[in-house]
Design a protein around this motif. Structure first.
Motif, PDB file in Angstrom:
ATOM      1  N   GLU A 103      -4.773  -0.090  24.246  1.00  0.00           N
ATOM      2  CA  GLU A 103      -3.920   1.077  24.061  1.00  0.00           C
ATOM      3  C   GLU A 103      -2.976   1.322  25.236  1.00  0.00           C
ATOM      4  OE1 GLU A 103      -4.324   5.875  23.136  1.00  0.00           O
ATOM      5  OE2 GLU A 103      -6.098   4.570  23.062  1.00  0.00           O
ATOM      6  N   PRO A 104      -3.415   1.165  26.530  1.00  0.00           N
ATOM      7  CA  PRO A 104      -2.460   1.385  27.627  1.00  0.00           C
ATOM      8  C   PRO A 104      -1.297   0.394  27.640  1.00  0.00           C
ATOM      9  CG  PRO A 104      -4.727   1.475  28.416  1.00  0.00           C
ATOM     10  CD  PRO A 104      -4.792   0.949  27.028  1.00  0.00           C
ATOM     11  N   LEU A 105      -1.499  -0.788  27.035  1.00  0.00           N
ATOM     12  CA  LEU A 105      -0.432  -1.792  27.007  1.00  0.00           C
ATOM     13  C   LEU A 105       0.515  -1.596  25.831  1.00  0.00           C
ATOM     14  CD1 LEU A 105      -2.438  -5.050  27.881  1.00  0.00           C
ATOM     15  CD2 LEU A 105      -0.958  -3.726  29.397  1.00  0.00           C
ATOM     16  N   ALA A 133       0.828  -1.221   0.000  1.00  0.00           N
ATOM     17  CA  ALA A 133       0.000   0.000   0.000  1.00  0.00           C
ATOM     18  C   ALA A 133       0.849   1.253   0.000  1.00  0.00           C
ATOM     19  CB  ALA A 133      -0.928   0.002   1.216  1.00  0.00           C
ATOM     20  N   ASN A 134       2.220   1.099  -0.210  1.00  0.00           N
ATOM     21  CA  ASN A 134       3.136   2.231  -0.248  1.00  0.00           C
ATOM     22  C   ASN A 134       3.039   3.073   1.013  1.00  0.00           C
ATOM     23  OD1 ASN A 134       4.222   1.634  -2.824  1.00  0.00           O
ATOM     24  ND2 ASN A 134       2.422   2.605  -3.799  1.00  0.00           N
ATOM     25  N   GLY A 135       2.799   2.409   2.134  1.00  0.00           N
ATOM     26  CA  GLY A 135       2.793   3.096   3.415  1.00  0.00           C
ATOM     27  C   GLY A 135       1.470   3.747   3.755  1.00  0.00           C
ATOM     28  N   GLU A 136       0.438   3.590   2.905  1.00  0.00           N
ATOM     29  CA  GLU A 136      -0.874   4.158   3.186  1.00  0.00           C
ATOM     30  C   GLU A 136      -1.633   3.184   4.095  1.00  0.00           C
ATOM     31  OE1 GLU A 136      -1.765   7.122   2.282  1.00  0.00           O
ATOM     32  OE2 GLU A 136       0.028   7.483   1.063  1.00  0.00           O
ATOM     33  N   VAL A 137      -1.510   3.352   5.385  1.00  0.00           N
ATOM     34  CA  VAL A 137      -2.118   2.414   6.337  1.00  0.00           C
ATOM     35  C   VAL A 137      -3.626   2.538   6.380  1.00  0.00           C
ATOM     36  CG1 VAL A 137      -0.040   2.332   7.754  1.00  0.00           C
ATOM     37  CG2 VAL A 137      -1.792   4.059   8.214  1.00  0.00           C
ATOM     38  N   ASP A 138      -4.189   3.712   5.860  1.00  0.00           N
ATOM     39  CA  ASP A 138      -5.641   3.861   5.897  1.00  0.00           C
ATOM     40  C   ASP A 138      -6.335   2.884   4.959  1.00  0.00           C
ATOM     41  OD1 ASP A 138      -5.465   5.853   7.770  1.00  0.00           O
ATOM     42  OD2 ASP A 138      -5.380   7.474   6.252  1.00  0.00           O
ATOM     43  N   THR A 139      -5.589   2.422   3.931  1.00  0.00           N
ATOM     44  CA  THR A 139      -6.202   1.518   2.962  1.00  0.00           C
ATOM     45  C   THR A 139      -6.219   0.060   3.418  1.00  0.00           C
ATOM     46  OG1 THR A 139      -4.098   1.168   1.836  1.00  0.00           O
ATOM     47  CG2 THR A 139      -5.451   3.039   1.103  1.00  0.00           C
ATOM     48  N   LEU A 140      -5.573  -0.235   4.568  1.00  0.00           N
ATOM     49  CA  LEU A 140      -5.494  -1.630   5.044  1.00  0.00           C
ATOM     50  C   LEU A 140      -6.810  -2.050   5.660  1.00  0.00           C
ATOM     51  CD1 LEU A 140      -1.987  -1.634   6.766  1.00  0.00           C
ATOM     52  CD2 LEU A 140      -2.589  -2.495   4.492  1.00  0.00           C
ATOM     53  N   GLY A 152       9.790   3.833   1.825  1.00  0.00           N
ATOM     54  CA  GLY A 152      10.261   5.110   1.309  1.00  0.00           C
ATOM     55  C   GLY A 152      11.030   5.821   2.406  1.00  0.00           C
ATOM     56  N   GLU A 153      10.566   7.047   2.748  1.00  0.00           N
ATOM     57  CA  GLU A 153      11.197   7.774   3.833  1.00  0.00           C
ATOM     58  C   GLU A 153      10.311   7.816   5.070  1.00  0.00           C
ATOM     59  OE1 GLU A 153      12.227  11.602   2.436  1.00  0.00           O
ATOM     60  OE2 GLU A 153      13.748  10.874   1.004  1.00  0.00           O
ATOM     61  N   THR A 154       9.248   6.999   5.084  1.00  0.00           N
ATOM     62  CA  THR A 154       8.300   7.015   6.195  1.00  0.00           C
ATOM     63  C   THR A 154       8.642   5.900   7.175  1.00  0.00           C
ATOM     64  OG1 THR A 154       6.566   7.835   4.736  1.00  0.00           O
ATOM     65  CG2 THR A 154       5.890   6.893   6.865  1.00  0.00           C
ATOM     66  N   PRO A 155       9.005   6.238   8.432  1.00  0.00           N
ATOM     67  CA  PRO A 155       9.255   5.188   9.432  1.00  0.00           C
ATOM     68  C   PRO A 155       7.926   4.630   9.967  1.00  0.00           C
ATOM     69  CG  PRO A 155       9.566   7.359  10.406  1.00  0.00           C
ATOM     70  CD  PRO A 155       9.272   7.591   8.943  1.00  0.00           C
ATOM     71  N   ILE A 156       7.867   3.345  10.062  1.00  0.00           N
ATOM     72  CA  ILE A 156       6.644   2.656  10.507  1.00  0.00           C
ATOM     73  C   ILE A 156       7.023   1.647  11.598  1.00  0.00           C
ATOM     74  CG2 ILE A 156       4.720   1.168   9.832  1.00  0.00           C
ATOM     75  CD1 ILE A 156       4.912   2.343   7.032  1.00  0.00           C
ATOM     76  N   VAL A 157       6.177   1.558  12.619  1.00  0.00           N
ATOM     77  CA  VAL A 157       6.340   0.574  13.707  1.00  0.00           C
ATOM     78  C   VAL A 157       5.100  -0.301  13.734  1.00  0.00           C
ATOM     79  CG1 VAL A 157       6.603   0.218  16.193  1.00  0.00           C
ATOM     80  CG2 VAL A 157       7.799   2.111  15.072  1.00  0.00           C
ATOM     81  N   VAL A 158       5.329  -1.627  13.719  1.00  0.00           N
ATOM     82  CA  VAL A 158       4.231  -2.594  13.770  1.00  0.00           C
ATOM     83  C   VAL A 158       4.408  -3.463  15.011  1.00  0.00           C
ATOM     84  CG1 VAL A 158       3.083  -4.528  12.634  1.00  0.00           C
ATOM     85  CG2 VAL A 158       3.945  -2.601  11.283  1.00  0.00           C
ATOM     86  N   ILE A 159       3.330  -3.624  15.761  1.00  0.00           N
ATOM     87  CA  ILE A 159       3.341  -4.474  16.964  1.00  0.00           C
ATOM     88  C   ILE A 159       2.148  -5.402  16.891  1.00  0.00           C
ATOM     89  CG2 ILE A 159       3.185  -4.554  19.478  1.00  0.00           C
ATOM     90  CD1 ILE A 159       4.428  -1.773  19.558  1.00  0.00           C
ATOM     91  N   PRO A 182       4.412   8.491  11.583  1.00  0.00           N
ATOM     92  CA  PRO A 182       4.499   9.854  12.135  1.00  0.00           C
ATOM     93  C   PRO A 182       3.160  10.602  12.089  1.00  0.00           C
ATOM     94  CG  PRO A 182       6.397   9.398  10.763  1.00  0.00           C
ATOM     95  CD  PRO A 182       5.464   8.247  10.570  1.00  0.00           C
ATOM     96  N   GLU A 183       2.266  10.237  11.164  1.00  0.00           N
ATOM     97  CA  GLU A 183       1.000  10.943  11.043  1.00  0.00           C
ATOM     98  C   GLU A 183      -0.086  10.381  11.951  1.00  0.00           C
ATOM     99  OE1 GLU A 183       2.701   9.830   8.444  1.00  0.00           O
ATOM    100  OE2 GLU A 183       3.507  11.723   7.677  1.00  0.00           O
ATOM    101  N   GLN A 184      -0.077   9.060  12.196  1.00  0.00           N
ATOM    102  CA  GLN A 184      -1.174   8.470  12.955  1.00  0.00           C
ATOM    103  C   GLN A 184      -0.727   7.174  13.631  1.00  0.00           C
ATOM    104  OE1 GLN A 184      -4.439   7.012  10.541  1.00  0.00           O
ATOM    105  NE2 GLN A 184      -3.056   6.662   8.773  1.00  0.00           N
ATOM    106  N   THR A 185      -1.574   6.750  14.565  1.00  0.00           N
ATOM    107  CA  THR A 185      -1.365   5.487  15.285  1.00  0.00           C
ATOM    108  C   THR A 185      -2.679   4.727  15.310  1.00  0.00           C
ATOM    109  OG1 THR A 185       0.372   6.419  16.678  1.00  0.00           O
ATOM    110  CG2 THR A 185      -0.697   4.409  17.459  1.00  0.00           C
TER     111      THR A 185
END
Length: 444
Positions: A100-102, A63-70, A139-146, A89-92
């Motif tokens: 969320e607290p964990l 999705a080229n880093g577009e997490v809204d489309t997932l 690309g240049e967008t850092p992403i963290v997946v848990i 960087p834009e959203q979580t």
């Protein structure tokens, strides 16, 4: 422990030793099972979390880093049954929201890999979770997946399985007790058979023990039969001794009685001498049979110290014949033991050394040897020796080749009897002007 020092029964002793050992081994196996089960479960969950993180990474890259489309939300949770968090960087995005607290502290943590969170101080959240964190760039967008999973349900399943394992272990221990009891009972059946054989032996139905027994009982049966043989031999020797004594003293007693019953003949000096000779014959026969009755022959559990007894006898004879030298040659240690009854060995050594002391000129030599399967005693003196034609008759009861020397002619005969009872061999040899050499070889 008292039951090891004084066992009440073989069954009780074996059960007291084997049952705690079996229970201990079962307990150790149960503990190891719990540790391995926990480790395997964690490795399995961790592997699944890594795969799901890799799946999310693949979807995000496509999705080229577009997490809204997932397709997230209920789809991901319903399919994989895991909670997840995607941070840019834009959203979580965190699903479900209650986690969320964990997961927020894990997002802020910059270390990737597996993380376990226990006893979290939050409400409406699991107490024990396992999460896998991975950071990458599209690309240049850092992403963290848990991706994380609640370990509570898994631990409950493990506890149930572990409990069933304990139940099965208890059942196996009960089965082990039954098998041990049956095995011990079957193993002790030869003892019952042996007991019945001993009862038949006591009742006179059999003369020897001949039962089918395991290999471990063969030495016991063999020793019992050897003991019976020894008792029979001693009984036979006693009967022979009584018969010999009766036969030997019958004629002298009859001669003395005839002299005493003849009133017409006065007891002159000649008759008195004849009576003394007859009574002396009786005394010699009594002495010989009394000495023979003390011979034990081979006996189980009896042993003698040949070197110690030889030294004691040589010291005593050295004082009896102070003008002669008694020498001992042997390579055996002082504490070596021979399977010979102590009195029998004393009779053999004492008679041979005393005989050599009487006839020697200056020196008596005693040699004690032991090899593979034999034991040898050699006594040699430097006396006048014995004619070659008389060697074969040495050791005959009452035979004396020289009437001038004190004695009754019983010493060598007694030695020959003892050696014969031990299934040994005795030989005599001599050379001109070199004395007599007596060699005894015992094969027991």
């Amino acid at each position: 422990m008292r039951f090891l020092k004084k066992p009440a029964s073989v069954k009780g002793t074996l059960l007291a030793l084997l049952l705690p050992a079996g229970i201990g081994l079962m307990g150790v196996a149960w503990l190891v099972h719990g540790l391995l089960l926990d480790r395997m479960s964690r490795e399995f969950v961790e592997s699944r979390l890594k795969d799901e993180v890799a799946f999310l990474e693949h979807q995000i890259r496509d999705a080229n880093g577009e997490v809204d489309t997932l397709q997230t939300g209920d789809y991901f949770q319903d399919v994989f049954h895991h909670a997840f968090a995607i941070h840019t960087p834009e959203q979580t995005i965190i699903s479900p929201d209650t986690w969320e607290p964990l997961l927020t502290p894990l997002i802020e943590n910059e270390e990737d890999g597996t993380v376990r969170v226990e006893d979290a101080e939050t409400t409406d959240t699991p107490l024990d979770i396992l999460a896998y964190r991975k950071s990458f760039q599209v690309g240049e967008t850092p992403i963290v997946v848990i991706v994380s999973e609640d370990l509570g349900a898994l631990k409950r399943s493990q506890a149930a399985l572990h409990a069933w394992t304990a139940v099965v272990s208890v059942l196996l221990i009960m089965l082990l007790v039954a098998v041990l009891w049956f095995g011990i009972t079957m193993s002790m059946r030869p003892v019952v058979t042996l007991k019945a054989a001993l009862k038949r032996l006591q009742d006179g139905e059999i003369s020897r023990i001949n039962v089918q027994s395991p290999e471990e009982f063969h030495p016991l049966v063999l020793q019992l039969n050897q003991l019976l043989d020894s008792l029979d031999q001693r009984l036979e020797r006693s009967r022979d001794a009584l018969a010999n004594l009766s036969h030997s003293v019958k004629t002298p007693i009859a001669a003395v009685r005839q002299i005493l019953e003849d009133d017409t003949r006065p007891l002159d000096t000649n008759l008195r001498r004849q009576m003394v000779e007859r009574l002396s014959d009786i005394d010699r026969q009594l002495e010989a049979e009394m000495r023979r009755s003390r011979f034990a022959g081979p006996q189980i559990g009896k042993s003698a110290y040949p070197i110690k007894q030889a030294r004691d006898l040589l010291w005593m004879l050295g004082r009896l014949y102070p003008e002669k030298s008694f020498e001992l040659s042997s390579s055996l240690p002082e504490d070596s033991r021979w399977p010979i009854e102590e009195h029998d060995l004393n009779e053999v050594l004492g008679n041979l050394l005393d005989n050599a002391g009487k006839w020697s000129s200056r020196c008596v030599e005693l040699s004690v040897e032991q090899g593979s399967g034999f034991k040898r005693i050699v006594v040699a003196d430097d006396g006048p020796g014995v004619n070659h034609e008389d060697l074969a008759s040495l050791g005959q009861r009452g035979l004396r080749l020289d009437e001038q020397t004190p004695g009754h002619g019983l010493g060598l005969a007694i030695v020959r009897d003892i050696v014969t009872r031990y299934e040994g061999k005795i030989s005599f040899s001599t050379k001109s002007c070199s004395g007599l050499r007596v060699s005894i070889e015992l094969l027991r």
